[in-house]
Design a protein around this motif. Structure first.
Motif, mmCIF file in Angstrom:
data_model
loop_
_atom_site.group_PDB
_atom_site.id
_atom_site.type_symbol
_atom_site.label_atom_id
_atom_site.label_comp_id
_atom_site.label_asym_id
_atom_site.label_seq_id
_atom_site.Cartn_x
_atom_site.Cartn_y
_atom_site.Cartn_z
ATOM 1 N N TYR A 15 0.838 -1.198 0.000
ATOM 2 C CA TYR A 15 0.000 0.000 0.000
ATOM 3 C C TYR A 15 0.876 1.253 0.000
ATOM 4 C CZ TYR A 15 1.334 1.250 4.715
ATOM 5 O OH TYR A 15 2.068 1.651 5.791
ATOM 6 N N CYS B 57 -2.689 6.496 -1.205
ATOM 7 C CA CYS B 57 -3.568 5.677 -2.047
ATOM 8 C C CYS B 57 -4.956 5.543 -1.427
ATOM 9 C CB CYS B 57 -2.902 4.315 -2.234
ATOM 10 S SG CYS B 57 -3.964 3.046 -2.933
ATOM 11 N N PRO C 84 -7.807 3.932 -2.570
ATOM 12 C CA PRO C 84 -8.319 2.559 -2.522
ATOM 13 C C PRO C 84 -7.651 1.711 -1.426
ATOM 14 C CG PRO C 84 -7.930 3.219 -4.790
ATOM 15 C CD PRO C 84 -7.377 4.317 -3.920
ATOM 16 N N CYS C 85 -6.371 1.972 -1.163
ATOM 17 C CA CYS C 85 -5.660 1.231 -0.106
ATOM 18 C C CYS C 85 -6.334 1.495 1.241
ATOM 19 C CB CYS C 85 -4.194 1.662 -0.018
ATOM 20 S SG CYS C 85 -3.248 1.346 -1.518
ATOM 21 N N THR D 279 -9.410 2.491 1.723
ATOM 22 C CA THR D 279 -10.743 1.895 1.679
ATOM 23 C C THR D 279 -10.679 0.425 2.085
ATOM 24 O OG1 THR D 279 -11.295 3.338 -0.165
ATOM 25 C CG2 THR D 279 -12.699 1.416 0.135
ATOM 26 N N MET D 280 -9.590 -0.236 1.720
ATOM 27 C CA MET D 280 -9.443 -1.673 1.967
ATOM 28 C C MET D 280 -9.075 -2.025 3.413
ATOM 29 S SD MET D 280 -10.309 -3.495 -0.567
ATOM 30 C CE MET D 280 -9.672 -5.043 0.048
ATOM 31 N N GLY E 235 -5.773 -4.704 -6.578
ATOM 32 C CA GLY E 235 -6.999 -3.918 -6.658
ATOM 33 C C GLY E 235 -7.913 -4.099 -5.467
ATOM 34 N N VAL E 236 -9.050 -3.409 -5.551
ATOM 35 C CA VAL E 236 -10.044 -3.451 -4.479
ATOM 36 C C VAL E 236 -10.798 -4.772 -4.582
ATOM 37 C CG1 VAL E 236 -12.129 -2.345 -3.593
ATOM 38 C CG2 VAL E 236 -10.234 -0.946 -4.426
ATOM 39 N N THR F 123 -13.841 -7.354 -2.401
ATOM 40 C CA THR F 123 -14.854 -7.337 -1.337
ATOM 41 C C THR F 123 -14.410 -8.239 -0.177
ATOM 42 O OG1 THR F 123 -16.085 -9.223 -2.214
ATOM 43 C CG2 THR F 123 -16.723 -7.025 -3.022
#
Length: 101
Positions: A22, A26, A28-29, A31-32, A86-87, A89
């Motif tokens: 990460y 970032c 998206p990072c 968010t994860m 990537g992202v 779920t």
């Protein structure tokens, strides 16, 4: 206790280690982060988490061919068991890691 070198943790851990490549900048990072925490909790803490900042460890990122972030690689005793960029779920992450926990 001295801080362990990420390379040592990857190569010597008897447990499965999910490495999260990460960067602080970032989106998206970030968010994860809760997604990963929840997924690992759901797996009963059997998989360890190692976060590697690509800006601070460019040589490790290069060694594992990280071209985009976030990127996840699951290791056990230095061997790659699974990887994904990537992202993702929480459900998909749990599905993928369940067999290794």
């Amino acid at each position: 206790m001295p801080k362990k070198n990420p390379k040592d943790i990857i190569s010597q851990s008897q447990d499965a280690v999910l490495v999260d490549f990460y960067a602080d900048w970032c989106g998206p990072c970030q968010t994860m982060n809760p997604v990963i925490d929840e997924a690992l909790q759901e797996l009963g803490g059997k998989i360890k988490l190692l976060k590697i900042n690509v800006d601070r460890h460019p040589q490790l990122s290069q060694q594992f061919g990280i071209r985009s972030i976030p990127h996840y690689i699951l290791f056990k005793r230095g061997k790659i068991l699974w990887r994904k960029g990537g992202v993702i779920t929480r459900r998909e992450l749990v599905q993928q890691l369940k067999g290794f926990a």
